[in-house]
Design a protein around this motif. Structure first.
Motif, PDB file in Angstrom:
ATOM      1  N   LYS A 105      36.960  34.836  40.442  1.00  0.00           N
ATOM      2  CA  LYS A 105      35.478  34.373  40.160  1.00  0.00           C
ATOM      3  C   LYS A 105      35.474  33.349  39.028  1.00  0.00           C
ATOM      4  O   LYS A 105      34.398  32.820  39.021  1.00  0.00           O
ATOM      5  N   TYR A 106      36.164  33.598  38.050  1.00  0.00           N
ATOM      6  CA  TYR A 106      36.000  32.754  36.645  1.00  0.00           C
ATOM      7  C   TYR A 106      37.128  31.305  36.816  1.00  0.00           C
ATOM      8  O   TYR A 106      36.800  30.494  36.337  1.00  0.00           O
ATOM      9  N   ARG A 145      42.063  43.542  42.630  1.00  0.00           N
ATOM     10  CA  ARG A 145      40.546  43.560  41.784  1.00  0.00           C
ATOM     11  C   ARG A 145      40.761  42.429  40.881  1.00  0.00           C
ATOM     12  O   ARG A 145      39.823  41.853  40.552  1.00  0.00           O
ATOM     13  N   GLN A 146      41.961  42.484  40.181  1.00  0.00           N
ATOM     14  CA  GLN A 146      42.084  41.462  39.113  1.00  0.00           C
ATOM     15  C   GLN A 146      42.150  40.121  39.669  1.00  0.00           C
ATOM     16  O   GLN A 146      41.665  39.297  38.899  1.00  0.00           O
ATOM     17  N   LYS A 147      42.778  40.078  40.766  1.00  0.00           N
ATOM     18  CA  LYS A 147      42.600  38.663  41.351  1.00  0.00           C
ATOM     19  C   LYS A 147      41.155  38.222  41.867  1.00  0.00           C
ATOM     20  O   LYS A 147      40.698  37.009  41.384  1.00  0.00           O
ATOM     21  N   SER A 148      40.447  39.052  42.217  1.00  0.00           N
ATOM     22  CA  SER A 148      38.993  38.644  42.364  1.00  0.00           C
ATOM     23  C   SER A 148      38.476  38.514  41.223  1.00  0.00           C
ATOM     24  O   SER A 148      37.517  37.407  41.165  1.00  0.00           O
ATOM     25  N   ARG A 149      38.589  38.847  40.154  1.00  0.00           N
ATOM     26  CA  ARG A 149      37.862  38.300  38.852  1.00  0.00           C
ATOM     27  C   ARG A 149      38.476  37.136  38.376  1.00  0.00           C
ATOM     28  O   ARG A 149      37.809  36.315  37.829  1.00  0.00           O
ATOM     29  N   ILE A 150      39.841  37.062  38.400  1.00  0.00           N
ATOM     30  CA  ILE A 150      40.670  35.556  38.220  1.00  0.00           C
ATOM     31  C   ILE A 150      39.978  34.619  39.115  1.00  0.00           C
ATOM     32  O   ILE A 150      39.326  33.537  38.598  1.00  0.00           O
TER      33      ILE A 150
END
Length: 155
Positions: A91-92, A84-89
């Protein structure tokens, strides 16, 4: 911090570097202190920016060395949380690197960018740009309010 100000430009470099790692420290106040003592504006801008940028790159590199299994094992972070954190990273992306100068979260951004192997060249460039603009704003504020800053520091 007084002893770093006493070191002049070297103190500014060291303090700016340390402030950009996990050491809680204010490179901004140090910059203003060196300027108030007569430091060259352009020299201070360059030294503070480079020192702070190199500290940020150090945090990025520390993150780069990290391994998923270490976080899972030692910090009991579940693979789903890391994904989940990787997908946020993702994304930005490297745009987060621009904000690595922010207090508290900036260091985490830099470490996360390295950990998730976000483009090193673009991350480094945006880190440099963000830090340069931050110190430029502080210098412009100082120049505008120099009399008040000097009075505050010297009393």
């Amino acid at each position: 911090m007084d002893s770093l100000i006493d070191l002049g430009y070297w103190g500014l470099f060291i303090g700016s570097f340390l402030a950009s790692t996990i050491v809680p420290f204010s490179a901004d106040l140090l910059l203003i202190g060196v300027l108030a003592l007569g430091g060259n504006v352009w020299g201070c801008l360059l030294i503070a920016t480079v020192g702070n940028w190199l500290g940020g790159l150090t945090s990025y590199w520390i993150g780069w060395l990290g391994k998923w299994k270490w976080l899972e094992r030692w910090f009991k972070v579940k693979p789903e949380q890391l994904s989940r954190q990787k997908s946020r990273i993702d994304k930005y992306g490297y745009g987060l690197a621009f904000f690595t100068w922010l207090p508290f979260v900036g260091d985490l951004f830099a470490i996360a960018l390295g950990f998730y192997k976000v483009n090193p060249k673009l991350s480094a460039f945006y880190m440099l740009l963000g830090r340069f603009l931050r110190f430029l704003v502080w210098i412009l504020l100082y120049l505008h309010f120099a009399d008040r800053f000097v009075h505050f520091i010297t009393r």
